[in-house]
Motif scaffolding. Structure first.
Motif, PDB file in Angstrom:
ATOM      1  N   ALA A 152      53.473  53.389  63.921  1.00 52.85           N
ATOM      2  CA  ALA A 152      53.688  54.935  64.145  1.00 52.85           C
ATOM      3  C   ALA A 152      53.922  55.388  63.221  1.00 52.85           C
ATOM      4  CB  ALA A 152      55.151  54.362  65.172  1.00 52.85           C
ATOM      5  N   ARG A 153      54.027  55.198  61.704  1.00 53.49           N
ATOM      6  CA  ARG A 153      54.272  56.562  61.298  1.00 53.49           C
ATOM      7  C   ARG A 153      52.096  56.809  60.803  1.00 53.49           C
ATOM      8  NH1 ARG A 153      58.620  55.100  61.345  1.00 53.49           N
ATOM      9  NH2 ARG A 153      60.866  56.302  60.392  1.00 53.49           N
ATOM     10  N   ARG A 155      49.986  56.842  62.684  1.00 53.24           N
ATOM     11  CA  ARG A 155      49.280  57.434  63.683  1.00 53.24           C
ATOM     12  C   ARG A 155      48.683  58.650  63.169  1.00 53.24           C
ATOM     13  NH1 ARG A 155      53.157  56.866  68.802  1.00 53.24           N
ATOM     14  NH2 ARG A 155      54.521  56.792  67.132  1.00 53.24           N
ATOM     15  N   GLU A 156      49.201  59.306  61.832  1.00 52.57           N
ATOM     16  CA  GLU A 156      49.015  60.321  61.852  1.00 52.57           C
ATOM     17  C   GLU A 156      48.356  60.202  60.414  1.00 52.57           C
ATOM     18  OE1 GLU A 156      50.264  63.133  63.054  1.00 52.57           O
ATOM     19  OE2 GLU A 156      51.391  61.917  64.324  1.00 52.57           O
ATOM     20  N   ALA A 164      43.621  55.411  63.844  1.00 49.31           N
ATOM     21  CA  ALA A 164      42.961  55.401  65.298  1.00 49.31           C
ATOM     22  C   ALA A 164      43.347  53.725  65.259  1.00 49.31           C
ATOM     23  CB  ALA A 164      41.387  55.055  65.657  1.00 49.31           C
ATOM     24  N   ALA A 167      46.815  53.827  66.385  1.00 47.42           N
ATOM     25  CA  ALA A 167      47.671  54.465  67.376  1.00 47.42           C
ATOM     26  C   ALA A 167      48.037  53.084  68.469  1.00 47.42           C
ATOM     27  CB  ALA A 167      46.631  55.657  67.664  1.00 47.42           C
ATOM     28  N   ILE A 168      46.300  51.601  68.279  1.00 51.60           N
ATOM     29  CA  ILE A 168      46.099  50.628  69.075  1.00 51.60           C
ATOM     30  C   ILE A 168      46.912  50.188  68.857  1.00 51.60           C
ATOM     31  CG2 ILE A 168      44.695  48.676  70.106  1.00 51.60           C
ATOM     32  CD1 ILE A 168      42.096  51.354  68.871  1.00 51.60           C
ATOM     33  N   GLY A 169      47.640  49.218  68.334  1.00 48.79           N
ATOM     34  CA  GLY A 169      48.433  48.493  67.717  1.00 48.79           C
ATOM     35  C   GLY A 169      49.855  48.803  67.410  1.00 48.79           C
ATOM     36  N   VAL A 170      50.214  50.133  68.037  1.00 49.38           N
ATOM     37  CA  VAL A 170      51.817  50.626  68.095  1.00 49.38           C
ATOM     38  C   VAL A 170      51.957  50.111  69.383  1.00 49.38           C
ATOM     39  CG1 VAL A 170      52.806  52.405  68.974  1.00 49.38           C
ATOM     40  CG2 VAL A 170      51.820  52.122  66.685  1.00 49.38           C
TER      41      VAL A 170
END
Lengths: 305, 182
Positions: A152-153, A155-156, A164, A167-170
Motif C-alpha cells: 500500500a505504501r 504505490r507511492e 504500478a 498498486a495491482i498487488g494491493v
C-alpha cells in the motif's frame, strides 16, 4: 486464435521458443513497459529490493501450491490455489523488474531456478512448512497483513514500475488478508480443538514476526530515496489489524523471543534477529523447498518438450 | 491508399473482438483491459492492462490479439503491457455487466474509482483498507443474477478463478458466481 485443446496450445508450433519446463507461453511480464531507471535511483539497490519482495512472493506461493490436494475442502483448495497464483504473478513482475533494474538482463527464470539458497532474500516466515491448516492460516494472515501494509505504501514509490506492481498487488492482498482473517476467527472462536490448533499455529509463527520489521541497509537507503519502505514503519498498522482480528477470534499472539539468525556482525540487520532471510540466511526448510522448486530446471537445463 | 484511419478502425475492431478465455461472454473491450490501439503504416501497437498479477488469461489474450491482426494482414504487430493506472472492475462496460448477468454471473459492484486514475497531487485515502475486512464492514448487497433477490451470502471467497467468488441466493436457493470488486 484460440486452441481446440490444451495440448494444441502447448505444442511447439503454437508456441515456438518457449520452454515448457518453466511453463507454457510465458512472455516477459513487463513487455512494452518502460523499465528504464529513473534518475537518482540506484539500480543495484532497486534490484536487491525487488528480489526481496519477489522472493517473498515466490517462496510463499510455492508453499501454498504444496497444499493443493491436501486442503480440507474443495473451496479452500481453490482459494489457496488462487492466492498462490496471485503471489506467483507478483513474483514474476518483481523478479523481471530486478533483472531490468541492475542491467544484468536476468529473467524471472534465471532468478527462480538458477540461484542457490544463500542468494534468496525472502523472509523466513515465507519458507517454513505448515503443521496443519490452522498453521497455514496463521502464516497467511500474518504475511498478507504485513505485505498489504507494505505494498500500500509502495504505490507511492519513485520507481514507476514498482509503484504500478504494488498498486495491482494491493487489491489481491486485501482479499488474501480477508480470507485468512475469516478463518482465524472461525478457528479461534470455534471448538476447543480448532481453537487449540489456531493457538498452536500462532505459536509457530510468532518467533518469525520480528524479522518482518527489521530493515536492511538497502531498505533504509531506498526508503530515504522515496523508492522503498522502511518495514519498521509498518508495525503500527500490522499490530492494529492483528489486534482487531485476534480479539474477534479470542486468541492472542504469543509474546515470544524472536528466532535469531546468524550473529549480526557486518550484517545489514543489526536488530534483535541478526542475519536472517534478507541476508540469505534461511531455515532448514528452505533447502528442501528449493530442491523441489528447481528440480526440473536443474535436471534438464533449458529443456523443451 | 487505404487510409490509416480505416486501418486503425479495422485494427481496433479486431483487437476489441478478442474474448476473455475465462469469461468468454466478455471481449477485452467489454472488460476494459484494451487500453490503446495505434496504427502506423502496416504496424499496429496494442496496449493491454493486466487484471490480476498472475492472471493466466492475459498471455492467451495477447496471443489472440496478435494472431487476429496478423491474419488480417497487419505485418508488424506488437502487444504491450500497460501497468498503470491499474485495472479496476469499474472499467467493465455497461454492456459487459449486462452480458455477465445474462450468463448468470453477478457483476461487480462499483468501487467509485476514477478510471483515469487519481488526479496528480491528490492524496490517497485508501492506504489502510483497499477492500475492508469483511469481518468488520460489508458493502451493498450482491443481487442474485437469476431472481434478483438481495438476500445472498458468500459460500467461498475464491471461486474457479481469483476474480470471482461463489455465492448462494437464499430466496431461490441457487448458487452463483460474482465478479469481485478490485
Amino acid at each position: 486464435m484460440g486452441f481446440d485443446t490444451a495440448y494444441e496450445a502447448m505444442s511447439e508450433e503454437a508456441d515456438a521458443g518457449h520452454r515448457w519446463a518453466f511453463g507454457t507461453g510465458f512472455t516477459d511480464p513487463l513487455a512494452g513497459v518502460d523499465t528504464s531507471l529513473p534518475a537518482g535511483i540506484d539500480g543495484g539497490d532497486l534490484a536487491a529490493y525487488c528480489l526481496m519482495l519477489g522472493d517473498d512472493a515466490l517462496v510463499f506461493s510455492h508453499r501454498l501450491q504444496q497444499w493443493l490436494a491436501r486442503a480440507p475442502e474443495l473451496e479452500e483448495e481453490t482459494a489457496l490455489a488462487n492466492i498462490a497464483l496471485d503471489l506467483l504473478g507478483q513474483a514474476r513482475l518483481l523478479l523481471t523488474r530486478a533483472g531490468a533494474a541492475d542491467g544484468s538482463g536476468r529473467t524471472e527464470d534465471d532468478y527462480a531456478f538458477c540461484r542457490a539458497e544463500r542468494e534468496f532474500r525472502n523472509v523466513r516466515l515465507t519458507e517454513i512448512t505448515d503443521d496443519d491448516f490452522a498453521g497455514l492460516i496463521a502464516r497467511l494472515f500474518v504475511l498478507s497483513t504485513w505485505r498489504l501494509a507494505l505494498l500500500a505504501r509502495l504505490r507511492e514509490s519513485a520507481d514507476p514500475v514498482l509503484a504500478a506492481v504494488a498498486a495491482i498487488g494491493v487489491r489481491e492482498l486485501a482479499y488474501h488478508r480477508d480470507y485468512a482473517a475469516q478463518w482465524v476467527v472461525r478457528l479461534g472462536d470455534g471448538t476447543d480443538y480448532s481453537r487449540a490448533r489456531m493457538a498452536a499455529g500462532l505459536e509457530t509463527v510468532a518467533p518469525l514476526v520480528a524479522e518482518l520489521f527489521e530493515p536492511t541497509a538497502v531498505e533504509r537507503r531506498l526508503a530515504a530515496a522515496g523508492v522503498g519502505v522502511d518495514p519498521a514503519q509498518l508495525r503500527p498498522e500490522f499490530d492494529a489489524v492483528l489486534a482487531r482480528v485476534l480479539a474477534e477470534a479470542t486468541v492472542d499472539m504469543p509474546d515470544v523471543p524472536a528466532l535469531r539468525g546468524l550473529p549480526g556482525g557486518s550484517s545489514s540487520q543489526a536488530g534483535a534477529v541478526g542475519q536472517a532471510g534478507r541476508d540469505g540466511v534461511h531455515t532448514e526448510a528452505m533447502g528442501y523447498l528449493l530442491a523441489e522448486l528447481q528440480s526440473v530446471a536443474r535436471a534438464l537445463p533449458g529443456a523443451t518438450w | 491508399m487505404v487510409t490509416e484511419t480505416a486501418a486503425l478502425a479495422e485494427a481496433r475492431r479486431l483487437a476489441a473482438s478478442v474474448p476473455d478465455p475465462e469469461l468468454p461472454m466478455l471481449t477485452i473491450a467489454d472488460l476494459g483491459i484494451l487500453r490503446d490501439v495505434s496504427v502506423s503504416g502496416r504496424r499496429v501497437v496494442v496496449s493491454l492492462t493486466p487484471t490480476y498479477s498472475g492472471c493466466p488469461a492475459l498471455a492467451e489474450m495477447r496471443r489472440d490479439v496478435a494472431a487476429r491482426l496478423t491474419a488480417a494482414g497487419f505485418a508488424d504487430v506488437e502487444v504491450r503491457t500497460v501497468l498503470s493506472p491499474p485495472w479496476s472492475t469499474d472499467l467493465i462496460s455497461a454492456d459487459g455487466r449486462r452480458k455477465l448477468a445474462e450468463a448468470g454471473l453477478a457483476p461487480p459492484r462499483s468501487r467509485g474509482i476514477n478510471p483515469g486514475g487519481r488526479p496528480p497531487g491528490t492524496p490517497r485515502t485508501t492506504t489502510a483498507d483497499p477492500v475492508p475486512l469483511t469481518l468488520f464492514a460489508t458493502g451493498p448487497p450482491v443481487a442474485c443474477p437469476r431472481c434478483g433477490s438481495a438476500d445472498t451470502l458468500v459460500t467461498a471467497s475464491f471461486s474457479g478463478t481469483a476474480c470471482k467468488d461463489l455465492r448462494r441466493c437464499r430466496a431461490c436457493s441457487e448458487p452463483f458466481e460474482h465478479v469481485k470488486e478490485v
